[in-house]
Motif scaffolding. Structure first.
Motif, PDB file in Angstrom:
ATOM      1  N   HIS A 110      21.542  22.573 -75.632  1.00 17.56           N
ATOM      2  CA  HIS A 110      20.939  22.189 -74.354  1.00 17.56           C
ATOM      3  C   HIS A 110      20.339  20.780 -74.410  1.00 17.56           C
ATOM      4  O   HIS A 110      20.513  19.982 -73.482  1.00 17.56           O
ATOM      5  N   VAL A 111      19.670  20.457 -75.521  1.00 10.78           N
ATOM      6  CA  VAL A 111      18.964  19.177 -75.626  1.00 10.78           C
ATOM      7  C   VAL A 111      19.897  18.056 -76.075  1.00 10.78           C
ATOM      8  O   VAL A 111      19.895  16.955 -75.514  1.00 10.78           O
ATOM      9  N   HIS A 112      20.706  18.328 -77.097  1.00  7.69           N
ATOM     10  CA  HIS A 112      21.498  17.266 -77.721  1.00  7.69           C
ATOM     11  C   HIS A 112      22.991  17.330 -77.385  1.00  7.69           C
ATOM     12  O   HIS A 112      23.760  16.483 -77.857  1.00  7.69           O
ATOM     13  N   LYS A 113      23.384  18.330 -76.597  1.00  5.84           N
ATOM     14  CA  LYS A 113      24.804  18.516 -76.249  1.00  5.84           C
ATOM     15  C   LYS A 113      25.676  18.629 -77.508  1.00  5.84           C
ATOM     16  O   LYS A 113      26.782  18.092 -77.584  1.00  5.84           O
ATOM     17  N   TYR A 114      25.141  19.306 -78.495  1.00  6.41           N
ATOM     18  CA  TYR A 114      25.847  19.403 -79.779  1.00  6.41           C
ATOM     19  C   TYR A 114      25.469  20.709 -80.463  1.00  6.41           C
ATOM     20  O   TYR A 114      24.316  21.116 -80.445  1.00  6.41           O
ATOM     21  N   ASN A 115      26.455  21.390 -81.059  1.00  5.51           N
ATOM     22  CA  ASN A 115      26.233  22.640 -81.771  1.00  5.51           C
ATOM     23  C   ASN A 115      26.202  22.389 -83.271  1.00  5.51           C
ATOM     24  O   ASN A 115      27.244  22.082 -83.855  1.00  5.51           O
TER      25      ASN A 115
ATOM     26  N   ILE B 146      27.055  28.197 -91.390  1.00 11.24           N
ATOM     27  CA  ILE B 146      28.090  27.236 -91.722  1.00 11.24           C
ATOM     28  C   ILE B 146      28.005  26.078 -90.730  1.00 11.24           C
ATOM     29  O   ILE B 146      28.088  26.280 -89.518  1.00 11.24           O
ATOM     30  N   CYS B 147      27.815  24.855 -91.263  1.00 11.60           N
ATOM     31  CA  CYS B 147      27.642  23.655 -90.436  1.00 11.60           C
ATOM     32  C   CYS B 147      28.838  22.714 -90.612  1.00 11.60           C
ATOM     33  O   CYS B 147      29.657  22.885 -91.502  1.00 11.60           O
ATOM     34  N   SER B 148      28.896  21.718 -89.758  1.00  8.80           N
ATOM     35  CA  SER B 148      29.955  20.707 -89.859  1.00  8.80           C
ATOM     36  C   SER B 148      29.612  19.641 -90.893  1.00  8.80           C
ATOM     37  O   SER B 148      30.456  19.249 -91.697  1.00  8.80           O
ATOM     38  N   PHE B 149      28.351  19.173 -90.866  1.00  7.33           N
ATOM     39  CA  PHE B 149      27.978  18.024 -91.689  1.00  7.33           C
ATOM     40  C   PHE B 149      26.723  18.322 -92.506  1.00  7.33           C
ATOM     41  O   PHE B 149      25.898  19.150 -92.116  1.00  7.33           O
ATOM     42  N   THR B 150      26.579  17.610 -93.621  1.00  9.49           N
ATOM     43  CA  THR B 150      25.418  17.833 -94.487  1.00  9.49           C
ATOM     44  C   THR B 150      24.111  17.518 -93.762  1.00  9.49           C
ATOM     45  O   THR B 150      23.080  18.132 -94.051  1.00  9.49           O
ATOM     46  N   SER B 151      24.145  16.578 -92.835  1.00 13.08           N
ATOM     47  CA  SER B 151      22.928  16.239 -92.086  1.00 13.08           C
ATOM     48  C   SER B 151      22.443  17.429 -91.261  1.00 13.08           C
ATOM     49  O   SER B 151      21.236  17.585 -91.016  1.00 13.08           O
ATOM     50  N   ASP B 152      23.376  18.274 -90.812  1.00  9.56           N
ATOM     51  CA  ASP B 152      23.001  19.466 -90.045  1.00  9.56           C
ATOM     52  C   ASP B 152      22.187  20.440 -90.889  1.00  9.56           C
ATOM     53  O   ASP B 152      21.331  21.170 -90.368  1.00  9.56           O
ATOM     54  N   ILE B 153      22.463  20.481 -92.178  1.00  6.95           N
ATOM     55  CA  ILE B 153      21.817  21.446 -93.065  1.00  6.95           C
ATOM     56  C   ILE B 153      20.311  21.251 -93.069  1.00  6.95           C
ATOM     57  O   ILE B 153      19.541  22.186 -92.848  1.00  6.95           O
ATOM     58  N   TYR B 154      19.876  20.025 -93.318  1.00  9.49           N
ATOM     59  CA  TYR B 154      18.438  19.756 -93.412  1.00  9.49           C
ATOM     60  C   TYR B 154      17.773  19.840 -92.034  1.00  9.49           C
ATOM     61  O   TYR B 154      16.598  20.215 -91.926  1.00  9.49           O
ATOM     62  N   ARG B 155      18.509  19.493 -91.004  1.00  3.82           N
ATOM     63  CA  ARG B 155      17.980  19.613 -89.642  1.00  3.82           C
ATOM     64  C   ARG B 155      17.710  21.082 -89.304  1.00  3.82           C
ATOM     65  O   ARG B 155      16.664  21.445 -88.779  1.00  3.82           O
TER      66      ARG B 155
END
Length: 243
Positions: free
Chosen positions: A41-46, A90-99
């Protein structure tokens, strides 16, 4: 949890424990779905590609207790086995993990018990993942039971490697030949390089999109200024024609 088991003395203790862990998985799963929806909703990204949940099998629990030198009992199972209820993100990118880890840690009714960062500090095998052990309150009819859930966060590439590594080592019962272990570590390095490359590409794409959006806003502002100037030329006056 031991108090909860005693409260259900007429019910099989194993069934009571599994009921509580299943309830904990539902609680955590709902929170993760809401966080994912909010992010969209906020970032238009899953950030979450998909979620896997599981309850450890009785056989796996018994093996782990014996491997760690504990007698097989419900009490030891609850006290010493932290990954009976497990959630894998399961995430797409390593940056998603810490977020995601930060978002989970900010949940007021989840208590983070321990964190193991196998991304910054991989295991000798090459295994990478981010582990959070959390405690979630389960509200029953007459009590509240804090129940442990292990959350693993990893990229698609990390999950691919870990799944195959588990299958290979399962066949050898943990005693794989040295050359196979070496090959797996090399594959883990390839996976790490792939993750880094995909993250770099994604950041480059996002930078291009931001730059393009900036140019678009500049064009809109320039058009607004041009229209404003054209509409207010010196000496220009409105002429009204009467019939």
């Amino acid at each position: 949890m031991r108090d909860a088991i005693r409260n259900y003395e007429d019910v099989d203790s194993w069934k009571t424990v599994i009921f509580l862990y299943n309830a904990a998985l539902k609680e955590v799963g709902t929170k993760l779905d809401i966080l994912n929806d909010e992010f969209q909703h906020v970032h238009k990204y899953n950030p979450i590609e998909h979620i896997k949940t599981r309850i450890k099998t009785p056989e796996s629990i018994v093996k782990k207790l014996k491997r760690n030198g504990y007698e097989t009992s419900i009490e030891n199972m609850v006290k010493y086995i932290n990954d009976i209820a497990g959630v894998r993100l399961i995430c797409s990118f390593t940056s998603d993990i810490y977020r995601l880890a930060e978002m989970i840690g900010n949940q007021s009714d989840l208590k983070v018990l321990t964190i193991k960062d196998y991304i910054k500090n991989p295991k000798v095998s090459g295994y990478k993942s981010y582990h959070m052990l959390v405690s979630v309150p389960i509200f029953l009819s007459d009590s509240v039971v804090d129940t442990k859930v292990e959350i693993q966060i990893r990229t698609i590439a990390m999950d691919f490697w870990a799944s195959l590594e588990h299958k290979i080592y399962y066949k050898f019962e943990g005693n794989a030949p040295d050359y196979i272990s070496m090959e797996l570590r090399e594959c883990a390095q390839m996976v790490s390089e792939l993750d880094d490359k995909m993250l770099s590409l994604n950041e480059a794409i996002q930078a291009c999109l931001r730059e393009e959006e900036g140019h678009r806003q500049e064009r809109i502002q320039m058009n607004d200024v041009t229209e404003s100037l054209i509409g207010s030329k010196p000496g220009q006056r409105e002429v009204t024609v009467y019939s």
